[in-house]
Design a protein around this motif. Structure first.
Motif, PDB file in Angstrom:
ATOM      1  N   ALA A  24       0.837  -1.193   0.000  1.00 53.88           N
ATOM      2  CA  ALA A  24       0.000   0.000   0.000  1.00 53.88           C
ATOM      3  C   ALA A  24       0.876   1.248   0.000  1.00 53.88           C
ATOM      4  CB  ALA A  24      -0.915   0.003   1.223  1.00 53.88           C
ATOM      5  N   HIS A  25       0.320   2.350  -0.498  1.00 53.40           N
ATOM      6  CA  HIS A  25       1.029   3.621  -0.541  1.00 53.40           C
ATOM      7  C   HIS A  25       0.213   4.684   0.195  1.00 53.40           C
ATOM      8  CE1 HIS A  25       2.900   1.432  -3.926  1.00 53.40           C
ATOM      9  NE2 HIS A  25       3.970   2.140  -3.621  1.00 53.40           N
ATOM     10  N   TYR A  26       0.931   5.562   0.871  1.00 56.67           N
ATOM     11  CA  TYR A  26       0.303   6.627   1.643  1.00 56.67           C
ATOM     12  C   TYR A  26       1.108   7.907   1.481  1.00 56.67           C
ATOM     13  CZ  TYR A  26      -1.534   2.517   4.152  1.00 56.67           C
ATOM     14  OH  TYR A  26      -2.104   1.320   4.477  1.00 56.67           O
ATOM     15  N   GLN A  27       0.454   9.034   1.800  1.00 59.82           N
ATOM     16  CA  GLN A  27       1.188  10.261   2.019  1.00 59.82           C
ATOM     17  C   GLN A  27       1.304  10.464   3.524  1.00 59.82           C
ATOM     18  OE1 GLN A  27       0.792  13.956  -0.151  1.00 59.82           O
ATOM     19  NE2 GLN A  27      -0.529  12.971  -1.646  1.00 59.82           N
ATOM     20  N   GLY A  28       2.512  10.786   3.976  1.00 65.59           N
ATOM     21  CA  GLY A  28       2.738  11.029   5.394  1.00 65.59           C
ATOM     22  C   GLY A  28       3.350  12.400   5.610  1.00 65.59           C
ATOM     23  N   GLN A  29       3.428  12.786   6.868  1.00 68.69           N
ATOM     24  CA  GLN A  29       4.044  14.064   7.221  1.00 68.69           C
ATOM     25  C   GLN A  29       5.152  13.807   8.231  1.00 68.69           C
ATOM     26  OE1 GLN A  29       1.836  17.204   9.476  1.00 68.69           O
ATOM     27  NE2 GLN A  29       2.200  18.407   7.624  1.00 68.69           N
ATOM     28  N   VAL A  30       6.339  14.315   7.913  1.00 71.78           N
ATOM     29  CA  VAL A  30       7.495  14.087   8.776  1.00 71.78           C
ATOM     30  C   VAL A  30       7.291  14.796  10.115  1.00 71.78           C
ATOM     31  CG1 VAL A  30       9.981  14.483   9.058  1.00 71.78           C
ATOM     32  CG2 VAL A  30       9.054  13.811   6.825  1.00 71.78           C
ATOM     33  N   ILE A  31       7.494  14.042  11.190  1.00 68.59           N
ATOM     34  CA  ILE A  31       7.434  14.615  12.541  1.00 68.59           C
ATOM     35  C   ILE A  31       8.838  14.958  13.013  1.00 68.59           C
ATOM     36  CG2 ILE A  31       6.708  14.233  14.936  1.00 68.59           C
ATOM     37  CD1 ILE A  31       4.763  12.092  13.844  1.00 68.59           C
ATOM     38  N   THR A  32       9.753  13.994  12.893  1.00 65.37           N
ATOM     39  CA  THR A  32      11.144  14.218  13.286  1.00 65.37           C
ATOM     40  C   THR A  32      12.067  13.563  12.265  1.00 65.37           C
ATOM     41  OG1 THR A  32      11.264  12.208  14.648  1.00 65.37           O
ATOM     42  CG2 THR A  32      10.569  14.256  15.746  1.00 65.37           C
ATOM     43  N   TRP A  33      13.258  14.134  12.133  1.00 71.39           N
ATOM     44  CA  TRP A  33      14.283  13.561  11.250  1.00 71.39           C
ATOM     45  C   TRP A  33      15.646  13.897  11.825  1.00 71.39           C
ATOM     46  CZ3 TRP A  33      14.910  10.399   7.140  1.00 71.39           C
ATOM     47  CH2 TRP A  33      16.146  10.429   6.490  1.00 71.39           C
ATOM     48  N   ASP A  34      16.463  12.879  12.081  1.00 68.83           N
ATOM     49  CA  ASP A  34      17.825  13.086  12.562  1.00 68.83           C
ATOM     50  C   ASP A  34      18.755  13.105  11.359  1.00 68.83           C
ATOM     51  OD1 ASP A  34      20.550  12.436  13.478  1.00 68.83           O
ATOM     52  OD2 ASP A  34      19.615  12.217  15.453  1.00 68.83           O
ATOM     53  N   GLU A  35      19.367  14.265  11.092  1.00 64.36           N
ATOM     54  CA  GLU A  35      20.185  14.433   9.900  1.00 64.36           C
ATOM     55  C   GLU A  35      21.411  13.528   9.907  1.00 64.36           C
ATOM     56  OE1 GLU A  35      22.510  18.080   7.597  1.00 64.36           O
ATOM     57  OE2 GLU A  35      20.888  18.506   9.002  1.00 64.36           O
ATOM     58  N   SER A  36      21.918  13.201  11.094  1.00 65.80           N
ATOM     59  CA  SER A  36      23.136  12.387  11.179  1.00 65.80           C
ATOM     60  C   SER A  36      22.869  10.899  10.992  1.00 65.80           C
ATOM     61  CB  SER A  36      23.824  12.618  12.534  1.00 65.80           C
ATOM     62  OG  SER A  36      24.200  13.970  12.691  1.00 65.80           O
TER      63      SER A  36
END
Length: 233
Positions: A24-36
């Motif tokens: 299945a495919h969805y659109q999501g919204q990023v809550i957090t992202w650790d660049e490292s």
């Protein structure tokens, strides 16, 4: 993150998908992202999902909280496929380059334009608000009187959605140059800038333009083979 917790996350990420054969495919919204590390959380259908696998592409992957992303669920494993952007915004995320070959001179010690402005390139800067800028030029200058320097300096300005640039004899970016003392010379030099939100780079269409200055007031510095490349990422 605790080393044992990180090890558990990595082990789970490297495990083969399990569960039913659903896709299945969805659109999501990023809550957090650790660049490292790429550790992440994404809101999908109103529920947060942690540490999705990430499709790797480009020279650097960075997501910001609030970014809309395409997500795939295969069996029990989740994947971030990439950012979703509307045409006319950051959908292109293009690399731009431009060249001016005509030799032109300045004798002004304040940074400014030559007779032909630039080179300059307009690109769209997305939510990461960063770009790698590469520049190079040739420069030559004639002999000057005793105790004088000849040569030229190169720097960068940004206009459009952002206003960053040389003001008078100063510049927020490191200026590079080729300088000689009491001598005729010709040379080439190059410079790389990482332009980010910390420099004032904003989301939207931004024009990156090279600017020039002479080493000594009244002594011409002639620039040729001027080139710029802008890489949003």
């Amino acid at each position: 993150m605790d080393p044992l917790q990180l090890a558990a996350v990595l082990a789970a990420a490297n495990a083969a998908p399990s569960g039913g054969a659903d896709l299945a495919h969805y659109q999501g919204q990023v809550i957090t992202w650790d660049e490292s590390t790429g550790l992440n959380s994404v809101m999908i259908n109103g529920a947060p999902v942690s540490n999705l696998r990430v499709l790797q592409s480009g020279i650097g992957i960075v997501y910001q909280p609030g970014d809309t992303v395409m997500v795939e669920k295969r069996m029990s494993q989740w994947y971030i496929l990439g950012k979703v952007a509307a045409p006319g915004a950051s959908a292109a995320n293009q690399i731009g380059a431009a060249v001016v070959n005509t030799p032109q001179a300045t004798s002004n010690v304040n940074f400014g334009d030559l007779a032909t402005v630039g080179p300059s390139k307009t690109v769209y800067i997305g939510s990461t608000r960063r770009a790698l800028v590469l520049a190079n030029t040739g420069v030559d200058s004639t002999f000057v009187t005793a105790n004088q320097y000849a040569g030229g300096w190169l720097t960068l300005a940004v206009s459009g959605a952002s206003t960053i640039g040389p003001s008078g004899a100063t510049t927020p970016f490191y200026a590079t140059g080729f300088i000689g003392f009491e001598a005729d010379f010709i040379g080439t030099f190059s410079q790389t800038w990482l332009v980010t939100a910390a420099d004032g780079l904003n989301v939207g269409l931004n024009t990156f333009t090279l600017k020039y200055a002479a080493a000594t007031a009244g002594v011409n510095a002639t620039f040729s083979g001027r080139a710029i490349a802008v890489i949003p990422f």
